[in-house]
Design a protein around this motif. Structure first.
Motif, short mmCIF file in Angstrom:
data_model
loop_
_atom_site.label_atom_id
_atom_site.label_comp_id
_atom_site.label_asym_id
_atom_site.label_seq_id
_atom_site.Cartn_x
_atom_site.Cartn_y
_atom_site.Cartn_z
N ARG A 5 -6.64 7.21 -10.14
CA ARG A 5 -6.40 5.77 -10.26
C ARG A 5 -5.69 5.23 -9.02
NH1 ARG A 5 -1.71 3.42 -12.33
NH2 ARG A 5 -1.90 1.22 -12.90
N GLY A 6 -4.70 5.98 -8.54
CA GLY A 6 -3.97 5.55 -7.36
C GLY A 6 -4.86 5.48 -6.12
N ARG A 7 -5.72 6.47 -5.95
CA ARG A 7 -6.61 6.48 -4.79
C ARG A 7 -7.59 5.31 -4.85
NH1 ARG A 7 -5.81 12.08 -5.52
NH2 ARG A 7 -7.51 12.26 -7.03
N ARG A 8 -8.08 5.00 -6.04
CA ARG A 8 -8.98 3.85 -6.18
C ARG A 8 -8.27 2.55 -5.85
NH1 ARG A 8 -10.65 6.36 -11.07
NH2 ARG A 8 -9.48 4.78 -12.26
N LYS A 9 -7.01 2.43 -6.33
CA LYS A 9 -6.25 1.21 -6.06
C LYS A 9 -5.99 1.03 -4.56
CE LYS A 9 -3.08 -0.07 -8.99
NZ LYS A 9 -3.45 -1.45 -9.45
N ILE A 30 0.84 -1.20 0.00
CA ILE A 30 0.00 0.00 0.00
C ILE A 30 0.87 1.25 0.00
CG2 ILE A 30 -1.65 1.35 1.37
CD1 ILE A 30 -2.88 -1.37 2.23
N ALA A 31 1.95 1.24 0.79
CA ALA A 31 2.87 2.39 0.80
C ALA A 31 3.51 2.57 -0.57
CB ALA A 31 3.93 2.18 1.88
N HIS A 32 3.82 1.47 -1.25
CA HIS A 32 4.43 1.53 -2.58
C HIS A 32 3.48 2.23 -3.56
CE1 HIS A 32 6.97 0.00 -5.91
NE2 HIS A 32 5.82 -0.01 -6.58
N VAL A 33 2.22 1.83 -3.56
CA VAL A 33 1.25 2.44 -4.47
C VAL A 33 1.07 3.92 -4.14
CG1 VAL A 33 -1.17 2.42 -5.21
CG2 VAL A 33 0.07 0.26 -4.92
N GLU A 40 -7.04 -1.67 0.60
CA GLU A 40 -7.42 -1.59 2.01
C GLU A 40 -8.65 -2.45 2.31
OE1 GLU A 40 -5.68 2.81 3.19
OE2 GLU A 40 -7.75 2.65 2.47
N ARG A 41 -9.44 -2.78 1.29
CA ARG A 41 -10.60 -3.67 1.49
C ARG A 41 -10.24 -5.15 1.30
NH1 ARG A 41 -13.19 0.38 -1.76
NH2 ARG A 41 -13.06 -0.99 -3.59
N THR A 42 -9.04 -5.41 0.78
CA THR A 42 -8.60 -6.78 0.51
C THR A 42 -7.84 -7.33 1.71
OG1 THR A 42 -8.40 -6.27 -1.85
CG2 THR A 42 -7.26 -8.24 -1.05
N PRO A 43 -8.13 -8.54 2.15
CA PRO A 43 -7.42 -9.10 3.30
C PRO A 43 -5.90 -9.15 3.06
CG PRO A 43 -9.35 -10.42 2.80
CD PRO A 43 -9.21 -9.44 1.68
N ALA A 44 -5.12 -8.84 4.08
CA ALA A 44 -3.67 -8.87 3.98
C ALA A 44 -3.19 -10.25 3.56
CB ALA A 44 -3.05 -8.48 5.32
N GLY A 45 -2.22 -10.25 2.67
CA GLY A 45 -1.65 -11.51 2.20
C GLY A 45 -2.29 -12.04 0.93
#
Length: 361
Positions: free
Chosen positions: A210-214, A198-201, A219-224
């Protein structure tokens, strides 16, 4: 297009730095980063769980003895056999590095390819492009070389990318556009979701819609887990250059990362281009978009972790193990010198392009 994939430390942004502290050992920190953020972790450990657990236990035991912790970290990262997953010394522990000899500097009088362009003969022009780690001014220099070639009257073109360890995909666009002759598609990449990804994006495209949407999707996707996006992207330009009529792309075992991406995109969108070489490319592209992280106890030391995975991997078409094979193997010994010169490989390829042209006619 994917974000820039970096092959070596000098090609990378500073990325997320870790505050100094003693909450975790540097070995434990490396393990934690890999397990939660490295895009290759699920693939590389699948079916090897017991081997992986034994590796960690052995290295931790050796560190508790008298083994240097950073050498142990190098072995740990080297176990994954991924040239994008780095720390000093990791190469010595990579299976790929041990079985493939790409030490051209040790086998030649001088191996130091330089950006240059010139006429090879009356029909053939050469552009040597040994790095994608370029400033805006240097990319403008690549565009200028393309313009000089187009005005040269040469029907054939040799693009020599030996030694190109990568940098930014944007750097090679003037060459790709020149070689392009039909619309193509290439495999997209996907992020393995973590705080580091997330920090990379945010760092690269966070200030765009586009970046904010990504970021919101991540952030809605489970970690890993991997962020679900398109499987391919299009390579398409509005026009096709009249020249070259025939083209060659020369590679070697030091071509990696964005250098390999250029090879794949040329193959996908240029029927007039043949890939020449002797060795396969390095194989450093399946996992990319790298972050550099600094260790909590010794903040002068670093590790690099790729946070994306190519869609080739789930499809069973990874390239990192063997690299990308050339279409034509050059049947010559290594040249004595590769700098800003027209070496015997370029001369041989120029001659082969002419023979190929005659056969086509």
């Amino acid at each position: 297009m994917s974000l820039a994939a970096a092959a070596v430390l000098c090609l990378l942004p500073a990325g997320a730095q870790t505050p100094a502290g003693n909450a975790v050992s540097d070995f434990g920190y490396a393990v934690g980063v890999v397990e939660r953020a490295y895009a290759g972790y699920p693939d590389k450990t699948a079916g090897r769980e017991a081997e992986y657990a034994a590796l960690k236990a052995r290295l931790q035991s050796e560190i508790s003895g008298d083994r240097d912790v950073y050498d142990a970290i190098a072995e740990y990262l080297g176990w994954f056999d991924d040239s994008h997953l780095q720390t000093p010394g990791a190469e010595a522990y990579r299976a790929k590095s041990l079985r493939r000899d790409t030490d051209y500097a040790g086998r030649m009088k001088r191996y130091d390819p330089q950006f240059m362009h010139c006429r090879v003969d009356e029909d053939t022009y050469l552009i040597r492009f040994p790095s994608c780690d370029l400033t805006d001014a240097e990319i403008a220099g690549v565009r200028a070389a393309v313009a000089v070639y187009c005005a040269s009257g040469c029907e054939n073109l040799v693009v020599d990318i030996r030694g190109n360890m990568g940098g930014s995909d944007n750097a090679y666009e003037p060459l790709l556009k020149l070689l392009y002759d039909h619309e193509g598609t290439e495999d997209a990449m996907e992020y393995r979701v973590s705080d580091i990804a997330i920090a990379h994006v945010r760092e690269f495209v966070g200030n765009t819609e586009r970046g904010r949407r990504k970021v919101a999707c991540m952030e809605r996707t489970p970690a890993g887990e991997f962020l679900e996006e398109g499987k391919t992207y299009r390579i398409r330009y509005d026009s096709v250059s009249l020249v070259p009529r025939r083209a060659a792309l020369i590679v070697d075992g030091r071509v990696a990362s964005s250098g390999e991406q250029l090879v794949l995109e040329v193959r996908a969108s240029s029927r007039r281009t043949t890939v020449y070489g002797q060795d396969n490319t390095l194989g450093c592209l399946d996992y990319s978009n790298c972050e550099i992280l600094y260790f909590p106890r010794d903040t002068a030391r670093w590790m690099i972790v790729p946070v994306t995975r190519s869609k080739r991997i789930p499809a069973g078409r990874g390239i990192d193990r063997e690299g990308i094979a050339p279409d034509v193997r050059i049947p010559l010994p290594l040249p004595r010198t590769l700098t800003d010169n027209v070496d015997p490989w370029v001369e041989w390829v120029a001659g082969d392009l002419k023979k190929t042209e005659k056969n086509v006619k």
